[in-house]
Design a protein around this motif. Structure first.
Motif, PDB file in Angstrom:
ATOM      1  N   PRO A 155    -127.572  23.311  10.237  1.00  0.00           N
ATOM      2  CA  PRO A 155    -127.517  22.160  11.143  1.00  0.00           C
ATOM      3  C   PRO A 155    -126.694  21.028  10.520  1.00  0.00           C
ATOM      4  O   PRO A 155    -126.908  20.646   9.372  1.00  0.00           O
ATOM      5  CB  PRO A 155    -128.985  21.764  11.314  1.00  0.00           C
ATOM      6  CG  PRO A 155    -129.760  22.979  10.908  1.00  0.00           C
ATOM      7  CD  PRO A 155    -128.948  23.669   9.871  1.00  0.00           C
ATOM      8  N   VAL A 156    -125.749  20.516  11.298  1.00  0.00           N
ATOM      9  CA  VAL A 156    -124.859  19.466  10.819  1.00  0.00           C
ATOM     10  C   VAL A 156    -124.994  18.268  11.760  1.00  0.00           C
ATOM     11  O   VAL A 156    -124.822  18.398  12.976  1.00  0.00           O
ATOM     12  CB  VAL A 156    -123.399  19.946  10.765  1.00  0.00           C
ATOM     13  CG1 VAL A 156    -122.494  18.813  10.284  1.00  0.00           C
ATOM     14  CG2 VAL A 156    -123.277  21.162   9.859  1.00  0.00           C
ATOM     15  N   ASP A 157    -125.297  17.116  11.178  1.00  0.00           N
ATOM     16  CA  ASP A 157    -125.371  15.876  11.944  1.00  0.00           C
ATOM     17  C   ASP A 157    -123.967  15.259  11.961  1.00  0.00           C
ATOM     18  O   ASP A 157    -123.543  14.590  11.018  1.00  0.00           O
ATOM     19  CB  ASP A 157    -126.379  14.925  11.308  1.00  0.00           C
ATOM     20  CG  ASP A 157    -126.624  13.689  12.168  1.00  0.00           C
ATOM     21  OD1 ASP A 157    -125.882  13.504  13.159  1.00  0.00           O
ATOM     22  OD2 ASP A 157    -127.544  12.925  11.855  1.00  0.00           O
ATOM     23  N   LEU A 158    -123.258  15.495  13.057  1.00  0.00           N
ATOM     24  CA  LEU A 158    -121.895  14.987  13.145  1.00  0.00           C
ATOM     25  C   LEU A 158    -121.864  13.464  13.165  1.00  0.00           C
ATOM     26  O   LEU A 158    -120.906  12.844  12.663  1.00  0.00           O
ATOM     27  CB  LEU A 158    -121.213  15.536  14.407  1.00  0.00           C
ATOM     28  CG  LEU A 158    -120.611  16.947  14.311  1.00  0.00           C
ATOM     29  CD1 LEU A 158    -119.919  17.307  15.616  1.00  0.00           C
ATOM     30  CD2 LEU A 158    -119.623  17.026  13.164  1.00  0.00           C
ATOM     31  N   THR A 159    -122.855  12.854  13.748  1.00  0.00           N
ATOM     32  CA  THR A 159    -122.889  11.389  13.784  1.00  0.00           C
ATOM     33  C   THR A 159    -122.885  10.818  12.370  1.00  0.00           C
ATOM     34  O   THR A 159    -122.140   9.882  12.052  1.00  0.00           O
ATOM     35  CB  THR A 159    -124.125  10.914  14.557  1.00  0.00           C
ATOM     36  OG1 THR A 159    -124.128  11.507  15.849  1.00  0.00           O
ATOM     37  CG2 THR A 159    -124.123   9.402  14.686  1.00  0.00           C
ATOM     38  N   ARG A 160    -123.716  11.396  11.476  1.00  0.00           N
ATOM     39  CA  ARG A 160    -123.759  10.936  10.093  1.00  0.00           C
ATOM     40  C   ARG A 160    -122.445  11.217   9.380  1.00  0.00           C
ATOM     41  O   ARG A 160    -121.954  10.377   8.613  1.00  0.00           O
ATOM     42  CB  ARG A 160    -124.932  11.616   9.381  1.00  0.00           C
ATOM     43  CG  ARG A 160    -125.004  11.332   7.880  1.00  0.00           C
ATOM     44  CD  ARG A 160    -125.085   9.860   7.586  1.00  0.00           C
ATOM     45  NE  ARG A 160    -126.233   9.244   8.260  1.00  0.00           N
ATOM     46  CZ  ARG A 160    -126.490   7.955   8.229  1.00  0.00           C
ATOM     47  NH1 ARG A 160    -125.655   7.124   7.615  1.00  0.00           N
ATOM     48  NH2 ARG A 160    -127.559   7.471   8.843  1.00  0.00           N
ATOM     49  N   LEU A 161    -121.850  12.381   9.637  1.00  0.00           N
ATOM     50  CA  LEU A 161    -120.570  12.708   9.002  1.00  0.00           C
ATOM     51  C   LEU A 161    -119.487  11.721   9.410  1.00  0.00           C
ATOM     52  O   LEU A 161    -118.679  11.276   8.582  1.00  0.00           O
ATOM     53  CB  LEU A 161    -120.152  14.133   9.373  1.00  0.00           C
ATOM     54  CG  LEU A 161    -120.894  15.280   8.697  1.00  0.00           C
ATOM     55  CD1 LEU A 161    -120.281  16.608   9.102  1.00  0.00           C
ATOM     56  CD2 LEU A 161    -120.856  15.142   7.184  1.00  0.00           C
ATOM     57  N   VAL A 162    -119.430  11.369  10.707  1.00  0.00           N
ATOM     58  CA  VAL A 162    -118.415  10.427  11.178  1.00  0.00           C
ATOM     59  C   VAL A 162    -118.638   9.046  10.553  1.00  0.00           C
ATOM     60  O   VAL A 162    -117.690   8.373  10.119  1.00  0.00           O
ATOM     61  CB  VAL A 162    -118.427  10.358  12.721  1.00  0.00           C
ATOM     62  CG1 VAL A 162    -117.509   9.247  13.218  1.00  0.00           C
ATOM     63  CG2 VAL A 162    -117.999  11.690  13.316  1.00  0.00           C
ATOM     64  N   LEU A 163    -119.903   8.606  10.496  1.00  0.00           N
ATOM     65  CA  LEU A 163    -120.196   7.308   9.877  1.00  0.00           C
ATOM     66  C   LEU A 163    -119.738   7.276   8.426  1.00  0.00           C
ATOM     67  O   LEU A 163    -119.086   6.323   7.973  1.00  0.00           O
ATOM     68  CB  LEU A 163    -121.695   7.024   9.976  1.00  0.00           C
ATOM     69  CG  LEU A 163    -122.215   6.536  11.334  1.00  0.00           C
ATOM     70  CD1 LEU A 163    -123.736   6.519  11.325  1.00  0.00           C
ATOM     71  CD2 LEU A 163    -121.672   5.152  11.644  1.00  0.00           C
ATOM     72  N   ASP A 164    -120.079   8.327   7.659  1.00  0.00           N
ATOM     73  CA  ASP A 164    -119.701   8.350   6.238  1.00  0.00           C
ATOM     74  C   ASP A 164    -118.190   8.421   6.075  1.00  0.00           C
ATOM     75  O   ASP A 164    -117.611   7.754   5.200  1.00  0.00           O
ATOM     76  CB  ASP A 164    -120.365   9.543   5.557  1.00  0.00           C
ATOM     77  CG  ASP A 164    -121.887   9.406   5.509  1.00  0.00           C
ATOM     78  OD1 ASP A 164    -122.380   8.267   5.686  1.00  0.00           O
ATOM     79  OD2 ASP A 164    -122.575  10.436   5.328  1.00  0.00           O
ATOM     80  N   ALA A 165    -117.520   9.258   6.919  1.00  0.00           N
ATOM     81  CA  ALA A 165    -116.070   9.406   6.786  1.00  0.00           C
ATOM     82  C   ALA A 165    -115.356   8.098   7.101  1.00  0.00           C
ATOM     83  O   ALA A 165    -114.404   7.700   6.403  1.00  0.00           O
ATOM     84  CB  ALA A 165    -115.582  10.524   7.710  1.00  0.00           C
TER      85      ALA A 165
END
Length: 482
Positions: free
Chosen positions: A333-343
């Motif tokens: 499971p990948v939380d894309l919202t968190r990935l976008v925020l961090d990136a």
């Protein structure tokens, strides 16, 4: 006013069937015209023979002077068929005209036009067709009488016309039925005859749907119709030979790609150790407290920087080699919202001179995939927007959900990608020209890695660029984590 064009018959089966029916229709029309003309000519010739046999006997009995002699001085209708016409013409004037009835003759009232028509009949004992206003069409023949007058005898053409009409009706029914049966049978026959061609077309359609651009390709079965004595068989044989050549070429290409991938993977793996050693020795020498000339220190600094750059290049090549090998990405499971925020946070720290805008949905977006690979996709896209646009550029990062897809959109208002490079921007080692300024060097593999990771997840990536607008769109299949 221009009429709309009729739709053309595109099917070969329809054209062949229509051509067959058209040829048969022309043949039936020719046969019908020939038989009708022959029958009509035969019946008219029979009328002429009857007129020759009758001669001028009946019109001579109509002579007012009775010079020809009749029964008791009256018209002689013995042996004359009902409807027989007789007229006497003397000095260009019709003296008397009558037609044979059921028991006796009946005078025929004539108009001036009828008299002119009868006066023009020559005494040449040859049949000709005329039409009188009070009678139907007649076949008449004129002979010279003993008193110098012209004796005209005629027989009606109605029986001939009725016979010809009945023949035309019979021919129309018979030929229509023949055309209908031939059309149905011809369509079935043409369909059966074109089955080998349909098999060739079906095989060609399956080949057209194969992903021939890369990877291993399984060619469909060959066409079974290869009889060199037929046109379709020769086509099938040539098509099978072409498929064999294509299959051999694809096999050689696949083997070459696999060798190249193995070489890139092996070379990248082997280069990691010496590159790391060079970098370590350069950093160790720079940390030394012993006095070092400035030129040597500068050279060691450049060795460390280039070793770092070479290490990144080796890592990217190794990642691409692993992606080319086709291993399935991790399905965590990948939380894309968190990935976008961090990136975006990392990109803002690396490029504070740019303006960063973030657009996220209210609820977190979670899907299954490889977290490191998706993070690499976001990092590469944001680094591309940061390094290839001037300071002050507005970069907008959006995350949206559709019915079955998740879309990541990275857009900026920079100079844009040159049109000639847009078709190959996702290839390896492709660099933009001076149309997009570069503040730092790159390996030229970032967008290639982005496409490879996205494709491994079953998604797609696209570029839309023009001066003042550039957008990278990444679409991933949406599989939510329960």
């Amino acid at each position: 006013m221009k009429l709309p064009a009729r739709p053309a018959l595109r099917s070969l089966r329809a054209r062949l069937t229509l051509g067959l029916v058209a040829l048969l229709a022309l043949s039936c029309l020719a046969v019908g015209v020939a038989t009708t003309a022959a029958l009509e000519g035969f019946l008219v010739r029979r009328l002429d023979q009857q007129l020759t046999a009758i001669g001028g006997h009946f019109p001579a009995s109509l002579d007012p002077a009775g010079s020809s002699g009749g029964n008791n001085g009256g018209p002689d209708t013995r042996g004359q068929a009902a409807g027989t016409f007789g007229a006497c013409v003397l000095g260009g004037s019709v003296t008397r005209a009558a037609v044979v009835g059921e028991r006796t003759e009946t005078p025929v009232p004539l108009t001036d036009a009828d008299r002119r028509v009868l006066a023009q009949v020559p005494a040449d004992a040859r049949g000709r067709s005329i039409r009188l206003s009070t009678l139907a069409e007649y076949r008449v023949m004129g002979v010279r009488g003993p008193a110098g007058d012209v004796l005209i005898t005629g027989l009606p053409l109605q029986p001939v016309e009725d016979t010809v009409s009945r023949l035309e009706l019979v021919e129309a029914v018979v030929f229509g039925a023949a055309l209908l049966v031939t059309g149905i049978a011809g369509a079935v026959w043409v369909r059966l005859s074109l089955r080998p061609l349909r098999r060739v077309a079906a095989t060609a359609s399956r080949v057209a749907q194969l992903p021939l651009a890369g990877g291993e390709v399984a060619m469909p079965p060959r066409v079974p119709d290869t009889d060199p004595r037929t046109e379709v068989g020769r086509l099938g044989g040539a098509f099978n030979r072409m498929l064999q050549h294509v299959e051999e070429s694809l096999a050689r290409r696949l083997a070459s790609e696999q060798r190249l991938r193995r070489f890139a993977a092996d070379a990248s793996h082997e280069l990691r150790t010496p590159v790391a050693s060079i970098r370590g020795h350069a950093e160790l020498a720079l940390r030394s407290r012993d006095p070092v000339p400035d030129e040597v220190r500068h050279a060691l600094g450049r060795v460390r920087c280039e070793s770092v750059r070479m290490g990144e290049l080796v890592d990217d090549l190794l990642l691409l080699a692993r992606l080319d090998a086709g291993p399935p990405p991790a399905t965590e499971p990948v939380d894309l919202t968190r990935l976008v925020l961090d990136a975006v946070s990392d990109a803002h720290a690396a490029g504070p001179e740019h303006r960063w805008v973030l657009r996220l949905p209210e609820e977190p977006v979670v899907l299954r995939g490889d977290q490191r690979g998706l993070q690499q996709v976001l990092t590469n896209l944001l680094a591309n927007a940061r390094t290839h646009t001037p300071p002050g550029t507005l970069v907008t990062v959006g995350l949206t959900e559709c019915d079955h897809e998740v879309e990541i959109l990275v857009q900026d208002n920079g100079p844009g990608v040159p049109e000639k490079l847009q078709s190959e921007v996702f290839d390896r080692f492709v660099r933009t020209d001076n149309g997009r300024s570069r503040s730092a060097g790159g390996t030229g593999l970032g967008l290639a890695i982005t496409q490879a990771v996205t494709t491994a997840h079953g998604g797609r990536v696209a570029l839309n660029s023009r001066p003042g607008y550039t957008a990278f769109q990444v679409c991933l299949p949406r599989v939510e984590e329960p």
